[in-house]
Motif scaffolding. Structure first.
Motif, PDB file in Angstrom:
ATOM      1  N   ALA A  38       3.527  -4.627  -8.473  1.00 21.85           N
ATOM      2  CA  ALA A  38       2.121  -5.047  -8.310  1.00 21.85           C
ATOM      3  C   ALA A  38       1.498  -4.343  -7.108  1.00 21.85           C
ATOM      4  CB  ALA A  38       2.042  -6.563  -8.144  1.00 21.85           C
ATOM      5  N   ARG A  41       0.725  -0.706  -7.893  1.00 20.24           N
ATOM      6  CA  ARG A  41      -0.512  -0.555  -8.683  1.00 20.24           C
ATOM      7  C   ARG A  41      -1.727  -0.657  -7.755  1.00 20.24           C
ATOM      8  NH1 ARG A  41      -1.079  -3.601 -14.173  1.00 20.24           N
ATOM      9  NH2 ARG A  41      -0.721  -5.430 -12.916  1.00 20.24           N
ATOM     10  N   ASN A  79       0.028 -16.574  -3.097  1.00 20.69           N
ATOM     11  CA  ASN A  79       1.250 -16.213  -3.819  1.00 20.69           C
ATOM     12  C   ASN A  79       2.177 -15.423  -2.880  1.00 20.69           C
ATOM     13  OD1 ASN A  79       0.442 -13.515  -3.785  1.00 20.69           O
ATOM     14  ND2 ASN A  79      -0.435 -13.600  -5.840  1.00 20.69           N
ATOM     15  N   GLY A  80       3.280 -14.930  -3.422  1.00 21.08           N
ATOM     16  CA  GLY A  80       4.275 -14.286  -2.569  1.00 21.08           C
ATOM     17  C   GLY A  80       3.724 -13.080  -1.819  1.00 21.08           C
ATOM     18  N   PHE A 106       3.196 -17.409  -9.536  1.00 26.07           N
ATOM     19  CA  PHE A 106       3.299 -17.137 -10.971  1.00 26.07           C
ATOM     20  C   PHE A 106       4.753 -17.297 -11.415  1.00 26.07           C
ATOM     21  CE2 PHE A 106       3.393 -14.351 -14.692  1.00 26.07           C
ATOM     22  CZ  PHE A 106       2.265 -14.771 -15.357  1.00 26.07           C
ATOM     23  N   TYR A 107       5.655 -16.673 -10.676  1.00 26.74           N
ATOM     24  CA  TYR A 107       7.094 -16.753 -10.991  1.00 26.74           C
ATOM     25  C   TYR A 107       7.709 -17.808 -10.076  1.00 26.74           C
ATOM     26  CZ  TYR A 107       5.978 -12.233 -13.101  1.00 26.74           C
ATOM     27  OH  TYR A 107       5.412 -11.227 -13.845  1.00 26.74           O
ATOM     28  N   ARG A 112      12.130 -19.728  -3.987  1.00 24.64           N
ATOM     29  CA  ARG A 112      10.956 -18.990  -3.486  1.00 24.64           C
ATOM     30  C   ARG A 112       9.992 -19.927  -2.791  1.00 24.64           C
ATOM     31  NH1 ARG A 112       7.454 -15.752  -7.201  1.00 24.64           N
ATOM     32  NH2 ARG A 112       6.583 -15.139  -5.197  1.00 24.64           N
ATOM     33  N   ASP A 187      -8.956  -8.080  -5.588  1.00 25.89           N
ATOM     34  CA  ASP A 187      -8.107  -7.221  -6.415  1.00 25.89           C
ATOM     35  C   ASP A 187      -8.595  -5.782  -6.293  1.00 25.89           C
ATOM     36  OD1 ASP A 187      -6.649  -5.967  -8.508  1.00 25.89           O
ATOM     37  OD2 ASP A 187      -6.555  -7.855  -9.596  1.00 25.89           O
ATOM     38  N   LEU A 188      -7.662  -4.879  -6.002  1.00 28.16           N
ATOM     39  CA  LEU A 188      -8.030  -3.466  -5.873  1.00 28.16           C
ATOM     40  C   LEU A 188      -8.357  -2.832  -7.229  1.00 28.16           C
ATOM     41  CD1 LEU A 188      -5.462  -2.426  -3.155  1.00 28.16           C
ATOM     42  CD2 LEU A 188      -7.917  -1.897  -3.064  1.00 28.16           C
ATOM     43  N   GLU A 205      -8.542  -3.834  -0.369  1.00 31.24           N
ATOM     44  CA  GLU A 205      -7.129  -4.098  -0.067  1.00 31.24           C
ATOM     45  C   GLU A 205      -7.043  -5.430   0.676  1.00 31.24           C
ATOM     46  OE1 GLU A 205      -3.446  -4.498   1.345  1.00 31.24           O
ATOM     47  OE2 GLU A 205      -4.967  -4.006   2.829  1.00 31.24           O
ATOM     48  N   LEU A 206      -6.051  -6.223   0.295  1.00 32.94           N
ATOM     49  CA  LEU A 206      -5.939  -7.591   0.805  1.00 32.94           C
ATOM     50  C   LEU A 206      -5.966  -7.694   2.338  1.00 32.94           C
ATOM     51  CD1 LEU A 206      -5.142 -10.636   0.367  1.00 32.94           C
ATOM     52  CD2 LEU A 206      -2.781  -9.839   0.549  1.00 32.94           C
TER      53      LEU A 206
HETATM   54  O1  PTJ Z   1       4.194 -14.473  -6.071  1.00 33.76           O
HETATM   55  P1  PTJ Z   1       3.868 -14.577  -7.534  1.00 33.76           P
HETATM   56  O2  PTJ Z   1       5.041 -15.102  -8.347  1.00 33.76           O
HETATM   57  O3  PTJ Z   1       2.643 -15.406  -7.808  1.00 33.76           O
HETATM   58  O4  PTJ Z   1       3.591 -13.108  -8.089  1.00 33.76           O
HETATM   59  C1  PTJ Z   1       2.614 -12.296  -7.437  1.00 33.76           C
HETATM   60  C2  PTJ Z   1       2.346 -10.997  -8.225  1.00 33.76           C
HETATM   61  C3  PTJ Z   1       1.312 -10.187  -7.454  1.00 33.76           C
HETATM   62  C4  PTJ Z   1       3.662 -10.209  -8.340  1.00 33.76           C
HETATM   63  C5  PTJ Z   1       1.861 -11.388  -9.634  1.00 33.76           C
HETATM   64  O5  PTJ Z   1       0.709 -12.190  -9.533  1.00 33.76           O
HETATM   65  C6  PTJ Z   1       1.586 -10.180 -10.487  1.00 33.76           C
HETATM   66  O6  PTJ Z   1       2.413  -9.697 -11.236  1.00 33.76           O
HETATM   67  O7  PTJ Z   1       0.364  -9.679 -10.354  1.00 33.76           O
HETATM   68  P2  PTJ Z   1      -0.251  -8.488 -11.259  1.00 33.76           P
HETATM   69  O8  PTJ Z   1      -0.581  -9.038 -12.611  1.00 33.76           O
HETATM   70  O9  PTJ Z   1       0.612  -7.276 -11.175  1.00 33.76           O
HETATM   71  O10 PTJ Z   1      -1.591  -8.223 -10.514  1.00 33.76           O
HETATM   72  C7  PTJ Z   1      -1.647  -7.876  -9.184  1.00 33.76           C
HETATM   73  C8  PTJ Z   1      -3.018  -7.230  -8.932  1.00 33.76           C
HETATM   74  O11 PTJ Z   1      -3.185  -7.175  -7.531  1.00 33.76           O
HETATM   75  C9  PTJ Z   1      -3.122  -5.810  -9.477  1.00 33.76           C
HETATM   76  O12 PTJ Z   1      -4.345  -5.671 -10.183  1.00 33.76           O
HETATM   77  C10 PTJ Z   1      -3.130  -4.913  -8.233  1.00 33.76           C
HETATM   78  O13 PTJ Z   1      -4.018  -3.838  -8.368  1.00 33.76           O
HETATM   79  C11 PTJ Z   1      -3.642  -5.883  -7.169  1.00 33.76           C
HETATM   80  N1  PTJ Z   1      -3.081  -5.628  -5.844  1.00 33.76           N
HETATM   81  C12 PTJ Z   1      -1.798  -5.353  -5.510  1.00 33.76           C
HETATM   82  N2  PTJ Z   1      -1.653  -5.231  -4.178  1.00 33.76           N
HETATM   83  C13 PTJ Z   1      -2.881  -5.447  -3.649  1.00 33.76           C
HETATM   84  C14 PTJ Z   1      -3.797  -5.706  -4.710  1.00 33.76           C
HETATM   85  N3  PTJ Z   1      -5.100  -5.972  -4.492  1.00 33.76           N
HETATM   86  C15 PTJ Z   1      -5.527  -6.000  -3.203  1.00 33.76           C
HETATM   87  N4  PTJ Z   1      -4.693  -5.761  -2.148  1.00 33.76           N
HETATM   88  C16 PTJ Z   1      -3.396  -5.492  -2.321  1.00 33.76           C
HETATM   89  N5  PTJ Z   1      -2.593  -5.281  -1.249  1.00 33.76           N
END
Ligand code: PTJ
Length: 246
Positions: A38, A41, A79-80, A106-107, A112, A187-188, A205-206
């Motif tokens: 994540a 991405r 979240n994490g 989410f997970y 955790r 969300d980026l 970026e967060l």
């Molecule tokens: O801790 P959990 O179990 O709730 O899981 C957290 C993650 C982030 C792993 C889970 O929610 C996940 O799989 O997320 P996604 O569906 O991959 O979406 C994450 C989104 O956050 C993507 O669209 C990324 O572009 C965006 N992203 C990732 N890092 C950053 C971000 N946006 C802003 N700042 C960041 N540092």
């Protein structure tokens, strides 16, 4: 800390530092297995956005501050990845707003949850602040979602009117909007379902967002009608400009 992440003169220092924070969080058992995917991405989109806060993302952040300050029951969902990268700033914002944070992952596993709660409690002690951390004992469910990801607390997410959900899953974002909440997304990726579903999306970026949000809390930004599609279009235009520059 490894040598490169510790060297502020390295051109990729900030990026390496964030990766290092995630590595440390993974070692403590705080992260989902897909957390680094994540993040990767997000990094890709940040390259395309120019790795800086755009003027429109800053305005969106100021509007987020105004919305949170004018809310009756604001809450920040963590979240994490968010705890690992910006747990400190999110607690500072919650402290300034006088609102709770809720760990909502989410997970979800008990291990955790414990690791995340412990990490946030350590930050609270270090900062000497008193923010309520919810999520350990869910007693409500987000309608329309299946399984553990629907779990939430009545005192926090369930009864909130304005909710900040950085890096949220698209389904849950949609379900929160359907509950009538004002949902603020970070969300980026301006093409993500969360970005599109949210009421106010900050494409930034967060960790940059977190610093800007904390600075904006307490300022007097007037609430405006938000055209979220226009904010997303600004981000698309920025990406298109950067992608065709060279
Ligand atoms: O801790 P959990 O179990 O709730 O899981 C957290 C993650 C982030 C792993 C889970 O929610 C996940 O799989 O997320 P996604 O569906 O991959 O979406 C994450 C989104 O956050 C993507 O669209 C990324 O572009 C965006 N992203 C990732 N890092 C950053 C971000 N946006 C802003 N700042 C960041 N540092």
């Amino acid at each position: 800390m490894n040598d490169i992440a510790a060297d502020p003169s390295h051109p990729r220092y900030k990026s390496l530092l964030l990766r290092h924070l995630l590595e440390q969080a993974a070692e403590k058992g705080m992260l989902a297995a897909s957390a680094l995917i994540a993040h990767g991405r997000g990094e890709a989109f940040d390259y395309l956005l120019g790795e800086q806060t755009t003027p429109s993302a800053l305005i969106a952040t100021q509007q987020a501050a105004a919305r949170l300050m004018s809310a009756k029951r604001p809450v920040i969902s963590l979240n994490g990845n968010v705890v690992a990268l910006a747990g400190r700033e999110m607690l500072l914002v919650a402290n300034a707003l006088g609102c709770p944070v809720e760990i909502n992952i989410f997970y979800r596993t008990p291990e955790r949850m414990t690791a995340l709660l412990n990490h946030l409690e350590d930050i609270k002690q270090e900062l000497n602040i008193d923010v309520e951390i919810l999520g350990a004992n869910p007693d409500a469910r987000i309608p329309g979602l299946e399984g553990p990801r629907a779990n939430c607390t009545n005192k926090g997410i369930f009864s909130s009117d304005v909710i900040l959900v950085p890096l949220e899953d698209g389904d849950r974002c949609e379900a929160l909007v359907a509950m009538g909440k004002f949902v603020i997304v970070v969300d980026l990726n301006p093409l993500s379902r969360s970005a599109i579903m949210g009421n106010l999306t900050i494409v930034d970026e967060l960790t940059r967002f977190a610093v800007n949000l904390f600075a904006a809390i307490g300022e007097d930004y007037e609430l405006q009608d938000i055209d979220n599609d226009a904010l997303l279009s600004d981000a698309h235009a920025q990406i298109a400009t950067n992608a065709t520059k060279r």
